[in-house]
Scaffold this active site. Structure first.
Site, mmCIF file in Angstrom:
data_model
loop_
_atom_site.group_PDB
_atom_site.id
_atom_site.type_symbol
_atom_site.label_atom_id
_atom_site.label_comp_id
_atom_site.label_asym_id
_atom_site.label_seq_id
_atom_site.Cartn_x
_atom_site.Cartn_y
_atom_site.Cartn_z
ATOM 1 N N LYS A 279 16.345 -48.586 -95.973
ATOM 2 C CA LYS A 279 16.724 -49.541 -94.936
ATOM 3 C C LYS A 279 16.071 -50.897 -95.183
ATOM 4 C CE LYS A 279 16.849 -47.933 -90.832
ATOM 5 N NZ LYS A 279 17.558 -47.732 -89.604
ATOM 6 N N ARG B 59 11.493 -49.061 -86.790
ATOM 7 C CA ARG B 59 12.404 -48.048 -87.343
ATOM 8 C C ARG B 59 11.873 -47.479 -88.644
ATOM 9 N NH1 ARG B 59 17.839 -48.929 -85.379
ATOM 10 N NH2 ARG B 59 17.877 -50.806 -84.096
ATOM 11 N N GLY C 210 18.618 -39.596 -88.756
ATOM 12 C CA GLY C 210 18.150 -39.023 -87.495
ATOM 13 C C GLY C 210 16.934 -38.119 -87.618
ATOM 14 N N MET D 81 13.809 -38.941 -88.640
ATOM 15 C CA MET D 81 12.523 -39.553 -88.289
ATOM 16 C C MET D 81 12.706 -40.421 -87.058
ATOM 17 S SD MET D 81 10.879 -40.206 -92.004
ATOM 18 C CE MET D 81 12.301 -41.048 -92.592
ATOM 19 N N ARG E 97 23.886 -49.654 -96.390
ATOM 20 C CA ARG E 97 23.445 -48.838 -97.527
ATOM 21 C C ARG E 97 24.694 -48.307 -98.199
ATOM 22 N NH1 ARG E 97 21.584 -44.033 -93.527
ATOM 23 N NH2 ARG E 97 23.685 -43.806 -92.753
ATOM 24 N N HIS F 57 25.735 -37.743 -85.054
ATOM 25 C CA HIS F 57 24.725 -36.975 -85.777
ATOM 26 C C HIS F 57 25.340 -35.776 -86.486
ATOM 27 C CE1 HIS F 57 21.651 -33.794 -86.094
ATOM 28 N NE2 HIS F 57 20.910 -34.792 -86.513
ATOM 29 N N ARG G 207 29.131 -9.069 -121.048
ATOM 30 C CA ARG G 207 28.249 -7.917 -120.811
ATOM 31 C C ARG G 207 29.092 -6.665 -120.994
ATOM 32 N NH1 ARG G 207 26.333 -11.470 -116.411
ATOM 33 N NH2 ARG G 207 24.093 -11.776 -116.615
ATOM 34 N N ARG H 294 27.566 -8.848 -125.926
ATOM 35 C CA ARG H 294 26.194 -8.338 -125.915
ATOM 36 C C ARG H 294 26.213 -6.816 -125.911
ATOM 37 N NH1 ARG H 294 22.392 -9.420 -120.920
ATOM 38 N NH2 ARG H 294 23.710 -7.805 -119.999
ATOM 39 N N GLU I 239 15.034 -13.698 -124.255
ATOM 40 C CA GLU I 239 14.821 -13.481 -122.821
ATOM 41 C C GLU I 239 13.495 -12.789 -122.533
ATOM 42 O OE1 GLU I 239 17.916 -11.005 -121.171
ATOM 43 O OE2 GLU I 239 18.016 -9.734 -122.939
ATOM 44 N N SER J 85 20.744 -16.937 -127.777
ATOM 45 C CA SER J 85 21.264 -17.291 -126.461
ATOM 46 C C SER J 85 20.149 -16.999 -125.456
ATOM 47 C CB SER J 85 22.512 -16.478 -126.147
ATOM 48 O OG SER J 85 22.934 -16.795 -124.845
ATOM 49 N N GLY K 234 18.459 -15.949 -122.341
ATOM 50 C CA GLY K 234 18.722 -15.165 -121.130
ATOM 51 C C GLY K 234 17.697 -15.603 -120.104
ATOM 52 N N THR K 235 18.029 -16.670 -119.415
ATOM 53 C CA THR K 235 17.008 -17.281 -118.552
ATOM 54 C C THR K 235 16.752 -16.473 -117.282
ATOM 55 O OG1 THR K 235 18.786 -18.731 -117.812
ATOM 56 C CG2 THR K 235 17.206 -19.645 -119.388
ATOM 57 N N ASN K 236 17.635 -15.498 -116.994
ATOM 58 C CA ASN K 236 17.328 -14.647 -115.831
ATOM 59 C C ASN K 236 16.104 -13.802 -116.157
ATOM 60 O OD1 ASN K 236 19.772 -15.602 -114.845
ATOM 61 N ND2 ASN K 236 20.915 -13.817 -115.561
ATOM 62 N N ASP K 237 16.168 -13.105 -117.274
ATOM 63 C CA ASP K 237 15.018 -12.279 -117.651
ATOM 64 C C ASP K 237 13.825 -13.133 -118.070
ATOM 65 O OD1 ASP K 237 15.301 -9.411 -117.360
ATOM 66 O OD2 ASP K 237 17.096 -9.647 -118.601
ATOM 67 N N CYS L 149 22.833 -18.263 -121.469
ATOM 68 C CA CYS L 149 23.825 -17.482 -120.721
ATOM 69 C C CYS L 149 23.262 -16.925 -119.428
ATOM 70 C CB CYS L 149 24.398 -16.371 -121.585
ATOM 71 S SG CYS L 149 23.155 -15.194 -122.128
ATOM 72 N N TYR M 256 25.401 -25.122 -126.373
ATOM 73 C CA TYR M 256 26.333 -24.816 -125.279
ATOM 74 C C TYR M 256 25.603 -24.181 -124.108
ATOM 75 C CZ TYR M 256 26.184 -19.910 -126.764
ATOM 76 O OH TYR M 256 25.762 -18.656 -127.070
#
Ligand code: PEP
Ligand code: MG
Length: 910
Positions: free
Chosen positions: A29, A98, A107, A109, A351, A467, A590, A645, A775, A794, A796-799, A862, A882
């Site tokens: 603001k 303000r 709204g 703050m 804004r 609001h 899978r 896999r 992984e 590849s 395996g970001t979950n594991d 993956c 990828y």
């Protein structure tokens, strides 16, 4: 000793000293007020106290050294500019105080208006407001006392935590006594009485009189705004919107101008284009004879801005000119707040405006056409979360469904759910898994929890800028506002519409695009954007600005991105859909689902095999089934790489649960039936039981322990590839080994696989790559060695997240992440968005060391993170080839990969 000079830190900026790029320091603001001031637009004079002052205050609970003096100096300049003094009994200067943070938090703050009024200056204000014209002095008295009661109310609530309802009740009592529902019917005497009542309420709750000293009012109001940065609803909003917690708010002290001085005054909110659809042409709400918070609170129904042309043509024309100028200057949709004081227009805020997802795309396309931005910039102006929203379904309407009410389509989408009337009930029912629609006369910032929990929001009052509307749009929640045929009765938990009564728990459906409200559940239909992705809407021929804009921006993203986008799919149908959505291959097929259903019996035979012959027979029965699965997928993905896999989960997951088996065996024994098979299964389940199955016999370990299992899968893949290739299509299989932690594991599997592949493939021309998932943290840390045996990685970001943090991926999110989020240990679950510093570091190390060992190593991801917008940017930075994600997220990943590529060239996109 030399005298040490202390350079005083600058905590206060006059508007003329700032500009729009100082948002971090002056808040959005303040920075934009400064920008408008410097553009020569009519902004009331004022100054901004920096976010740094706020941060210092929040640490110590004291104003930092020098702040009080700097405020005094800027106040003096302000008084000089206005020719008035704060609290002067004859002709008082009044100011608004303000909040304004770097990112807009509508709204959330605090604001205090009319600071500087007291028992004496209220009289001076009345005299000044009436001016020479004695005729209007009744109105002037009314105005002055109304301003004073508003100050006590806002100050009491905001600065001294006096419960707001008490003031509301006193106001209701005054109206009742007068026999009216309208604030405007209260005259000066009524309001003077109300001021007395408010002061008593103030005294009752604070034990002190309402402060009469204007500078004390100002200082306390500034403190209250600083503190509102940490108010519960602000904290919650930041978490929801992923706004960092340590930014602090700036405070703007601005000379008051009044929209409530009579019929030639008023206040409004406007957008330079329609923030819901993106359509060109101004859009806004106006309320004559009112102060700004009346519009935003949605307390009184506004008129469309176009009405102002009739009411005050001069101001209207000036406003239009200013809006066009702001658009050209900001090169974007702007929203503004303005006040007209006796025919003089004042700009109170501007804004770059929030907008719906559809409007974001449409406007970005228009701005390119108008030559204000280029296509790279258009990519900055949209994001994957917006695209995902546009892929939500909408209502399927035929004549059976008649709306019972029509309000304003305040935030698009379609939502059905059980009616609830309070935020608390919304939260309760949502926690039980119910879809709920929060129905209120109007929402206020205390409803935030309920709005987050609800599927949609329906209000009977308020416009597109109320609001409810603003917050819902920000969250991407469906909202219908101002449906005034609905009479909401919160205490009795019901609403009445067209003679029908709807009670808590009844189902309603709301359409946030058309504003229509239906009783009961209305079925839904897919979005046009999905139809476009699926190829059933031709963007060149369809007269739909959204589809055209999406097409144009997506095409540009595709041209710019460096990351390829693949999909996680394990059926032909999923593969086909993902391909239509733009997937350039399968990054994870899978194979476990191929062992479910009526194939379980074969898996049981495999597990229970007493010798090699029995095991080989079971595998031989599985082979053609697997081969057929792969053929279907290779055909669908003709010419594109398909990463298959090998089986990953522990085999006992394919057997019935222990308890169920035990009961079956006991019951059958009781009946004297033959239970040999069940007993064998029960024994196997007992034998295979693991305390920590996710760390047990799964992934590559299965392949090393169960003879012939991986070999059967490798053979099925290779045979399917040969068959498909011989039929004229191109199969490009990539065999992926899960859960590898040591290069020797991979080498062992690979040696066996290569033999089978060589034998099956022969001279068919099929090429099969062999690679691994990364992984397990050890794999990431020994990636250089593993790359010697892998043609691709590849992630395996979950594991990798599970094992990197030691968080059970199936348990922790529901169990205790709320506390971690509350403590700010992370701002979002690391299973949702990649933890750059920890798990991300493992990815980075593995990518670097893998590539160092084998420069042509192909790198992908993956895990679920492959479709998360933030994470896509990280994978781009790390240099992966990828990302792979579920079919529905493929367009999101394409867009974000394009945005990431453009961002690498420079600026911040937020
Ligand atoms: C992973 O661990 O990230 C992965 C993709 O495999 P899954 O989710 O099947 O364990
Ligand atoms: Mg895994």
């Amino acid at each position: 000793m030399a005298k040490q000079e202390t350079v005083e830190h600058k905590y206060v900026y006059a508007f003329a000293e700032g500009n729009k790029d100082l948002k971090e320091l002056l808040g959005g603001k303040g920075a934009n007020l400064a920008e408008m001031t410097n553009l020569g637009l009519p902004v009331p004079p004022g100054f901004t106290i920096t976010t740094e002052a706020c941060k210092a205050y929040l640490v110590t609970g004291e104003e930092p050294d020098g702040l009080a003096d700097q405020i005094a100096a800027h106040l003096a300049s302000l008084e000089q500019a206005m020719g008035k003094r704060l609290g002067d009994p004859e002709d008082p200067l009044l100011v608004s105080v303000r909040s304004g943070a770097k990112f807009s938090m509508p709204g959330m703050m605090e604001t205090v208006l009319n600071v500087g009024l007291n028992d004496r200056s209220v009289q001076g204000l009345a005299r000044q407001a009436s001016g020479a014209d004695a005729q209007t002095s009744g109105g002037a008295d009314r105005f002055a006392w109304d301003s004073y009661r508003r100050l006590i109310q806002m100050f009491g609530k905001t600065v001294c935590e006096v419960p707001g309802e008490e003031f509301e009740h006193a106001l209701d009592d005054a109206k009742r006594a007068k026999g009216t529902h309208d604030d405007l019917d209260l005259d000066a005497d009524d309001l003077r009485g109300l001021v007395d009542a408010y002061k008593k309420i103030f005294f009752k709750h604070t034990g002190r009189e309402f402060p009469q000293e204007p500078r004390e009012q100002l200082d306390l109001a500034i403190r209250a705004v600083f503190e509102s940065w940490n108010a519960e609803r602000a904290v919650l909003y930041r978490r929801q919107e992923r706004i960092p917690a340590d930014l602090g708010t700036a405070v703007n002290v601005v000379a008051m101008v009044f929209g409530n001085l009579g019929p030639d005054s008023g206040t409004g909110v406007a957008f330079t284009r329609d923030p819901a659809s993106g359509a060109q042409g101004i859009y806004g709400d106006y309320l004559a004879n009112a102060q700004g918070e009346d519009v935003v609170a949605g307390i009184r129904n506004t008129v469309p801005l176009q009405e102002l042309e009739r009411l005050d043509k001069k101001s209207y024309d000036e406003l239009l000119g200013i809006m066009a100028r702001l658009e050209g200057h900001y090169r974007d949709l702007c929203d503004i707040e303005f006040t007209i004081e006796r025919g003089k227009l004042w700009m109170l805020q501007t804004r770059v405006g929030k907008r719906t997802a559809a409007a974001a795309f449409v406007i970005a396309g228009q701005l390119v056409d108008e030559g204000l931005i280029d296509l790279d910039e258009a990519l900055h102006r949209v994001n994957g979360a917006q695209l995902a929203q546009l892929m939500f379904p909408r209502f399927r309407l035929d004549h059976e469904f008649q709306p019972v009410a029509k309000g304003i389509g305040a935030s698009p989408g379609a939502a059905s759910g059980k009616v609830v009337f309070t935020s608390a009930r919304a939260v309760e029912l949502a926690a039980e898994g119910e879809s709920v629609i929060l129905v209120r006369r109007e929402t206020n910032p205390d409803d935030l929890n309920g709005m987050i929990a609800a599927q949609g929001i329906l209000t009977s009052r308020g416009g597109k800028t109320s609001h409810a509307a603003v917050v819902a749009r920000g969250m991407g929640k469906t909202c219908v506002s101002g449906a005034d045929e609905i009479e909401v009765n919160v205490p009795q938990r019901r609403f009445v519409v067209g003679g029908q009564t709807v009670v808590e728990g009844d189902v309603v459906s709301i359409d946030g695009t058309t504003g229509k409200v239906y009783l009961g559940e209305v079925p839904v239909m897919p979005s046009e954007v999905v139809q476009y992705f699926e190829g059933s809407l031709d963007p060149e021929h369809v007269d739909n600005p959204l589809v055209r804009a999406v097409h144009r921006i997506m095409s540009h993203a595709d041209g710019r991105r460096r990351l390829a986008v693949r999909t996680n799919a394990d059926t032909g149908a999923d593969a086909a859909r993902a391909r239509r959505f733009g997937a350039e291959g399968i990054g994870l097929c899978r194979t476990e689902h191929m062992f479910l259903g009526d194939r379980r019996e074969l898996v049981e035979r495999l597990i229970l095999a007493r010798d090699n012959t029995e095991r080989e027979a079971a595998l031989a029965a599985l082979l053609p089934l697997q081969r057929a699965d792969f053929e279907e997928i290779f055909r669908e993905m003709d010419g594109m790489p398909v990463t298959v896999r090998l089986i990953d989960p522990p085999l006992h997951e394919f057997l019935p649960p222990l308890e169920q088996l035990a009961v079956n065996v006991a019951v059958a024994q009781e009946r004297g039936e033959d239970v040999a098979q069940e007993e064998a299964l029960l024994a196997a389940v007992r034998r295979m039981h693991e305390e920590n199955p996710m760390l047990g016999l799964r992934g590559v370990r299965l392949g090393l322990v169960i003879p012939g299992l991986f070999a059967m899968q490798v053979r099925a893949i290779a045979e399917a590839a040969v068959t498909v290739t011989r039929s004229g299509a191109v199969a490009r299989p990539e065999i992926m080994v899960p859960l590898v932690g040591a290069v020797q594991e991979l080498e062992t599997v690979r040696a066996e696989a290569e033999k089978i592949i060589a034998e099956v493939v022969g001279d068919s021309g099929v090429e099969v790559l062999i690679g691994t998932m990364i992984e397990v943290p050890r794999a990431a840390l020994t990636a250089g060695q593993i790359a010697e045996a892998a043609q691709f990685f590849s992630f395996g970001t979950n594991d990798l997240t599970q094992m990197g943090w030691g968080f059970s991926r199936d348990d922790v999110e529901g169990a205790f992440f709320w506390r971690y989020l509350e403590l700010g240990i992370f701002g979002i679950s690391p299973f949702e968005s990649i933890d750059r510093d920890g798990v991300g570091r493992l990815v980075r190390i593995a990518a670097e060391e893998g590539r160092a060992a084998r420069p042509e190593l192909k790198l992908g991801v993956c895990g679920e993170h492959g479709g998360d917008p933030e994470s896509v940017h990280f994978f781009h930075e790390v240099g992966l080839d990828y990302v792979s994600c579920s079919p529905f997220r493929v367009p999101v990943a394409r867009l974000e990969a394009g945005r990431a590529a453009v961002e690498t060239d420079g600026s911040d996109s937020r």
